[in-house]
Design a protein around this motif. Structure first.
Motif, mmCIF file in Angstrom:
data_model
loop_
_atom_site.group_PDB
_atom_site.id
_atom_site.type_symbol
_atom_site.label_atom_id
_atom_site.label_comp_id
_atom_site.label_asym_id
_atom_site.label_seq_id
_atom_site.Cartn_x
_atom_site.Cartn_y
_atom_site.Cartn_z
ATOM 1 N N ASN A 124 -3.981 25.157 29.577
ATOM 2 C CA ASN A 124 -4.140 24.323 30.759
ATOM 3 C C ASN A 124 -3.856 22.851 30.404
ATOM 4 N N VAL A 125 -3.333 22.130 31.404
ATOM 5 C CA VAL A 125 -2.967 20.712 31.215
ATOM 6 C C VAL A 125 -4.091 19.883 30.606
ATOM 7 N N TRP A 128 -4.685 20.734 27.045
ATOM 8 C CA TRP A 128 -3.642 20.177 26.170
ATOM 9 C C TRP A 128 -3.849 18.678 25.970
ATOM 10 N N ASP A 129 -4.156 17.993 27.078
ATOM 11 C CA ASP A 129 -4.315 16.537 27.004
ATOM 12 C C ASP A 129 -5.625 16.126 26.340
ATOM 13 N N GLU A 152 6.354 20.739 30.353
ATOM 14 C CA GLU A 152 5.680 20.523 31.619
ATOM 15 C C GLU A 152 6.134 21.603 32.591
ATOM 16 N N GLY A 161 1.814 20.542 34.803
ATOM 17 C CA GLY A 161 1.822 19.485 33.800
ATOM 18 C C GLY A 161 2.159 20.039 32.444
ATOM 19 N N GLY A 163 1.708 21.774 28.940
ATOM 20 C CA GLY A 163 0.797 22.834 28.513
ATOM 21 C C GLY A 163 1.446 24.193 28.681
#
Ligand code: C5P
Length: 399
Positions: A124-125, A128-129, A152, A161, A163
């Motif tokens: 999931n975004v 990952w972030d 993305e 996004g 991930g």
């Protein structure tokens, strides 16, 4: 060249695990043999039977499977491969790898192996972030783990996004590159990166907002393709990559001298944000604020244009010279004109308007200007942009 290569494929527990089955099929089509290892979580997404049927090989699942230890111990299993591949690499698997956990078969194999490891992250975004994942990523890259993606895109969880795992054909390309000596092996590439600092006096300087992230990623990506990289960097806020020759400089003039000393090279990539001007009347002592004396008058002198100098060298010019164009408006037109003015082969152009978040951020959206025209690339992580650029460079100078 995957014929007769042995891949130990660790399948992680994420929704992208189903793509690992397609990967097994494609690797076998190319002549590789695949030994699948499933984590407990992976078994929630794909069955051991599917993996085993497609691989035509026994699937390994449990660290304490005594039959397997009798046949082949986990140490041997980790080393009987030419390459260890983790697809998908979940946030949890990355964390385990970064921390050196060895509490199940997959993590133990990853610790015990003496082979290169390639991971294709997918999550999931937000995961990952998350700073923890980004920290783990940096640790793994520092340890020499090859990282392909993520990109993305739309995700199974409905969010969008970075991930999303790279597509299976791209994983095959990454595996191919990891197993060969690398398309750039035996090639020498020079990369400049970061800002420059131009002193006003011994404690003050003029600089810019470049973090050095994109240049660092490019140097790492070229290294991963087998190139011998000389990395000339100004005072960047990200650490230089492992496995390259690092030359640290402060000013544009020092950078030019380091670049000249770093030649000859087969290709040179000028990603540094070099200050166009330096203070001509820099003081050799700290300037004092004197009551009533007003503000100092700084005079500027033009810095050498490093890219232009190298691109226009008559003797010893690298076969491929790549410049960057950070623009805030008319990106394509400015980049095309810059390519002609500087005499370089390619310009990697990007829009660095503050709204894009590119300068200092983790992503980039570039256009590549060559003699054949302009090619727009999607918004990608700086690592992915670097990986693609490195592949293009390899094609250009090896082809
Ligand atoms: O002229 P401009 O700074 O926009 O051009 C950007 C490109 O030129 C980048 O590749 C940068 O690294 C390079 N450059 C350089 N020396 C300078 C200024 C820019 O090598 N003094």
């Amino acid at each position: 060249m995957l014929a007769d290569k042995r891949i130990l494929l660790i399948i992680g527990g994420g929704i992208a695990a189903f793509k690992a089955l397609d990967l097994i099929r494609r690797l076998r089509e190319r002549g590789a043999s695949v030994t699948p290892v499933l984590t407990k979580a992976a078994e929630e997404f794909v069955t051991p039977l599917s993996a085993s049927a497609l691989a035509a090989h026994k699937v390994y699942r449990d660290l304490f499977d005594l039959t397997d230890e009798a046949e082949m111990g986990h140490i041997e299993l980790s080393r009987a491969a030419d390459l260890v591949v983790v697809v998908p690499a979940t946030a949890d698997l990355m964390a385990k790898m970064a921390q050196g956990h060895a509490n199940d078969l997959a993590s133990t194999l990853l610790m015990a192996t003496d082979k290169r490891v390639l991971i294709a992250p997918a999550m999931n975004v937000k995961m990952w972030d998350h700073p923890a994942t980004q920290r783990n990523l940096a640790t793994l890259q520092g340890d020499g783990v090859l990282v392909a993606g993520p990109v993305e895109g739309a995700m199974a969880c409905g969010e969008f996004g970075p991930g999303r795992m790279i597509e299976v054909p791209e994983i095959v390309v990454a595996i191919d590159a990891a197993l060969s000596d690398g398309p750039l092996s035996g090639r020498k590439v020079l990369v400049t990166s970061g800002p420059t600092h131009e002193p006003i006096d011994p404690v003050r300087y003029i600089a810019n907002r470049s973090s050095g992230a994109q240049g660092t990623a490019i140097a790492a990506a070229l290294r991963d393709l087998g190139a011998k990289v000389t990395f000339v960097t100004g005072p960047a806020s990200v650490a230089p990559p492992a496995g390259v020759r690092v030359v640290k400089v402060e000013t544009a003039r020092e950078m030019l001298a380091a670049v000249e000393a770093g030649l000859p090279a087969d290709a040179a990539v000028f990603a540094a944000a070099v200050a166009d001007w330096r203070v001509a009347n820099a003081a050799d002592r700290k300037m004092k604020k004197t009551e009533g004396a007003g503000s100092p008058a700084l005079e500027f002198a033009e810095n050498p244009d490093i890219l232009k100098t190298v691109a226009q060298m008559e003797v010893g010019r690298p076969g491929l010279v790549v410049g960057f164009a950070a623009e805030t408006h008319d990106v394509e037109a400015n980049a095309t004109a810059k390519r002609a003015r500087k005499g370089c082969d390619w310009i990697v152009a990007n829009d660095v308007s503050p709204a894009t978040g590119i300068m200092g951020g983790a992503e980039n959206k570039v256009s590549i200007v060559t003699a054949d025209g302009v090619e727009d690339w999607p918004r990608l992580s700086k690592d992915e942009t670097a990986r693609r650029l490195a592949i293009r460079i390899a094609e250009a100078i090896s082809g």
